[in-house]
Motif scaffolding. Structure first.
Motif, PDB file in Angstrom:
ATOM      1  N   ILE A   1       0.843  -1.205   0.000  1.00 35.26           N
ATOM      2  CA  ILE A   1       0.000   0.000   0.000  1.00 35.26           C
ATOM      3  C   ILE A   1       0.874   1.249   0.000  1.00 35.26           C
ATOM      4  CG2 ILE A   1      -1.602   1.370   1.386  1.00 35.26           C
ATOM      5  CD1 ILE A   1      -3.004  -1.262   2.110  1.00 35.26           C
ATOM      6  N   ILE A   2       1.932   1.241   0.800  1.00 34.18           N
ATOM      7  CA  ILE A   2       2.845   2.394   0.828  1.00 34.18           C
ATOM      8  C   ILE A   2       3.497   2.576  -0.537  1.00 34.18           C
ATOM      9  CG2 ILE A   2       4.968   3.319   1.838  1.00 34.18           C
ATOM     10  CD1 ILE A   2       4.108   1.907   4.460  1.00 34.18           C
ATOM     11  N   GLU A   3       3.944   1.482  -1.140  1.00 33.69           N
ATOM     12  CA  GLU A   3       4.540   1.565  -2.474  1.00 33.69           C
ATOM     13  C   GLU A   3       3.548   2.158  -3.468  1.00 33.69           C
ATOM     14  OE1 GLU A   3       6.693  -1.282  -5.752  1.00 33.69           O
ATOM     15  OE2 GLU A   3       4.982  -2.081  -4.657  1.00 33.69           O
ATOM     16  N   GLU A   4       2.323   1.690  -3.433  1.00 30.14           N
ATOM     17  CA  GLU A   4       1.276   2.190  -4.334  1.00 30.14           C
ATOM     18  C   GLU A   4       1.040   3.689  -4.129  1.00 30.14           C
ATOM     19  OE1 GLU A   4      -3.317   1.472  -4.072  1.00 30.14           O
ATOM     20  OE2 GLU A   4      -2.369  -0.257  -5.034  1.00 30.14           O
ATOM     21  N   ARG A   5       0.992   4.128  -2.874  1.00 28.76           N
ATOM     22  CA  ARG A   5       0.758   5.544  -2.581  1.00 28.76           C
ATOM     23  C   ARG A   5       1.944   6.405  -3.003  1.00 28.76           C
ATOM     24  NH1 ARG A   5      -2.586   5.581   3.153  1.00 28.76           N
ATOM     25  NH2 ARG A   5      -4.353   4.370   2.350  1.00 28.76           N
ATOM     26  N   LEU A   6       3.158   5.899  -2.828  1.00 28.62           N
ATOM     27  CA  LEU A   6       4.325   6.654  -3.271  1.00 28.62           C
ATOM     28  C   LEU A   6       4.333   6.782  -4.793  1.00 28.62           C
ATOM     29  CD1 LEU A   6       7.075   5.290  -0.862  1.00 28.62           C
ATOM     30  CD2 LEU A   6       6.232   7.650  -0.981  1.00 28.62           C
ATOM     31  N   ARG A   7       3.976   5.713  -5.495  1.00 30.95           N
ATOM     32  CA  ARG A   7       3.920   5.775  -6.962  1.00 30.95           C
ATOM     33  C   ARG A   7       2.816   6.723  -7.432  1.00 30.95           C
ATOM     34  NH1 ARG A   7       6.430   1.518 -10.136  1.00 30.95           N
ATOM     35  NH2 ARG A   7       7.628   0.216  -8.732  1.00 30.95           N
ATOM     36  N   GLY A   8       1.743   6.829  -6.663  1.00 28.65           N
ATOM     37  CA  GLY A   8       0.640   7.711  -7.012  1.00 28.65           C
ATOM     38  C   GLY A   8       0.827   9.145  -6.555  1.00 28.65           C
ATOM     39  N   HIS A   9       1.871   9.402  -5.810  1.00 27.89           N
ATOM     40  CA  HIS A   9       2.146  10.747  -5.302  1.00 27.89           C
ATOM     41  C   HIS A   9       2.558  11.643  -6.467  1.00 27.89           C
ATOM     42  CE1 HIS A   9       4.116  13.897  -2.896  1.00 27.89           C
ATOM     43  NE2 HIS A   9       3.271  13.498  -1.954  1.00 27.89           N
ATOM     44  N   SER A  10       2.411  12.939  -6.288  1.00 26.93           N
ATOM     45  CA  SER A  10       2.850  13.885  -7.314  1.00 26.93           C
ATOM     46  C   SER A  10       3.985  14.733  -6.756  1.00 26.93           C
ATOM     47  CB  SER A  10       1.695  14.783  -7.736  1.00 26.93           C
ATOM     48  OG  SER A  10       2.107  15.675  -8.741  1.00 26.93           O
ATOM     49  N   PRO A  11       5.207  14.547  -7.207  1.00 30.60           N
ATOM     50  CA  PRO A  11       5.652  13.625  -8.254  1.00 30.60           C
ATOM     51  C   PRO A  11       5.741  12.203  -7.717  1.00 30.60           C
ATOM     52  CG  PRO A  11       7.541  14.773  -7.359  1.00 30.60           C
ATOM     53  CD  PRO A  11       6.319  15.362  -6.687  1.00 30.60           C
TER      54      PRO A  11
ATOM     55  N   GLU B   1       9.209  14.662   1.426  1.00 31.74           N
ATOM     56  CA  GLU B   1       7.848  15.178   1.615  1.00 31.74           C
ATOM     57  C   GLU B   1       6.805  14.113   1.283  1.00 31.74           C
ATOM     58  OE1 GLU B   1       4.782  17.375   2.803  1.00 31.74           O
ATOM     59  OE2 GLU B   1       6.890  17.845   3.122  1.00 31.74           O
ATOM     60  N   ALA B   2       7.029  13.340   0.240  1.00 37.31           N
ATOM     61  CA  ALA B   2       6.110  12.260  -0.111  1.00 37.31           C
ATOM     62  C   ALA B   2       6.037  11.217   1.014  1.00 37.31           C
ATOM     63  CB  ALA B   2       6.548  11.594  -1.418  1.00 37.31           C
ATOM     64  N   ILE B   3       7.176  10.850   1.549  1.00 41.19           N
ATOM     65  CA  ILE B   3       7.214   9.874   2.652  1.00 41.19           C
ATOM     66  C   ILE B   3       6.505  10.451   3.876  1.00 41.19           C
ATOM     67  CG2 ILE B   3       8.730   8.662   4.268  1.00 41.19           C
ATOM     68  CD1 ILE B   3      10.775   8.520   1.896  1.00 41.19           C
ATOM     69  N   ARG B   4       6.772  11.692   4.190  1.00 40.10           N
ATOM     70  CA  ARG B   4       6.144  12.340   5.339  1.00 40.10           C
ATOM     71  C   ARG B   4       4.623  12.400   5.168  1.00 40.10           C
ATOM     72  NH1 ARG B   4       9.818  15.701   6.468  1.00 40.10           N
ATOM     73  NH2 ARG B   4       9.564  16.960   4.608  1.00 40.10           N
ATOM     74  N   THR B   5       4.161  12.772   3.983  1.00 39.04           N
ATOM     75  CA  THR B   5       2.726  12.863   3.714  1.00 39.04           C
ATOM     76  C   THR B   5       2.037  11.518   3.915  1.00 39.04           C
ATOM     77  OG1 THR B   5       3.054  14.674   2.146  1.00 39.04           O
ATOM     78  CG2 THR B   5       1.029  13.396   1.925  1.00 39.04           C
ATOM     79  N   ILE B   6       2.644  10.468   3.395  1.00 38.32           N
ATOM     80  CA  ILE B   6       2.045   9.138   3.514  1.00 38.32           C
ATOM     81  C   ILE B   6       2.119   8.630   4.947  1.00 38.32           C
ATOM     82  CG2 ILE B   6       2.357   6.733   2.808  1.00 38.32           C
ATOM     83  CD1 ILE B   6       3.088   8.001   0.009  1.00 38.32           C
ATOM     84  N   ALA B   7       3.207   8.925   5.641  1.00 38.70           N
ATOM     85  CA  ALA B   7       3.355   8.487   7.031  1.00 38.70           C
ATOM     86  C   ALA B   7       2.314   9.136   7.929  1.00 38.70           C
ATOM     87  CB  ALA B   7       4.756   8.797   7.533  1.00 38.70           C
ATOM     88  N   LEU B   8       1.931  10.375   7.617  1.00 36.87           N
ATOM     89  CA  LEU B   8       0.973  11.087   8.447  1.00 36.87           C
ATOM     90  C   LEU B   8      -0.476  10.853   8.049  1.00 36.87           C
ATOM     91  CD1 LEU B   8       2.893  14.474   8.787  1.00 36.87           C
ATOM     92  CD2 LEU B   8       2.699  12.624  10.479  1.00 36.87           C
ATOM     93  N   SER B   9      -0.703  10.128   6.944  1.00 36.67           N
ATOM     94  CA  SER B   9      -2.082   9.905   6.487  1.00 36.67           C
ATOM     95  C   SER B   9      -2.722   8.730   7.187  1.00 36.67           C
ATOM     96  CB  SER B   9      -2.108   9.708   4.983  1.00 36.67           C
ATOM     97  OG  SER B   9      -1.433   8.535   4.597  1.00 36.67           O
TER      98      SER B   9
END
Length: 78
Positions: free
Chosen positions: A32-42, A70-78
């Protein structure tokens, strides 16, 4: 320390030495984390091995470090 594959063409399994950033998930699955990182912009491209998310630092330009963090931080806090 780790490795990355050159991939494709005449060297599909050729490996290069690299540095890896390893994320160990606690709340979400690694997929799920991999999927969210791939879907992040960028998008942030990772790989999953042994339920860990691996980022190949060799493939990240210095100018991209803040965006990746920032992408990692965003996903970690979601």
């Amino acid at each position: 320390d780790g490795h990355s594959r050159v991939g494709g063409g005449a060297l599909p399994i050729q490996e290069l030495p690299s540095r890896l950033l390893c994320l160990v998930p606690h709340k979400l699955s690694s997929h799920i984390i991999e999927e969210r990182l791939r879907g992040h912009s960028p998008p942030v491209i990772t790989r999953v091995e042994k339920n860990r998310i691996l980022l190949d630092v060799r493939t990240i330009q210095t100018s991209e470090f803040n965006a990746v963090a920032e992408a990692i931080r965003t996903i970690a806090l979601s």
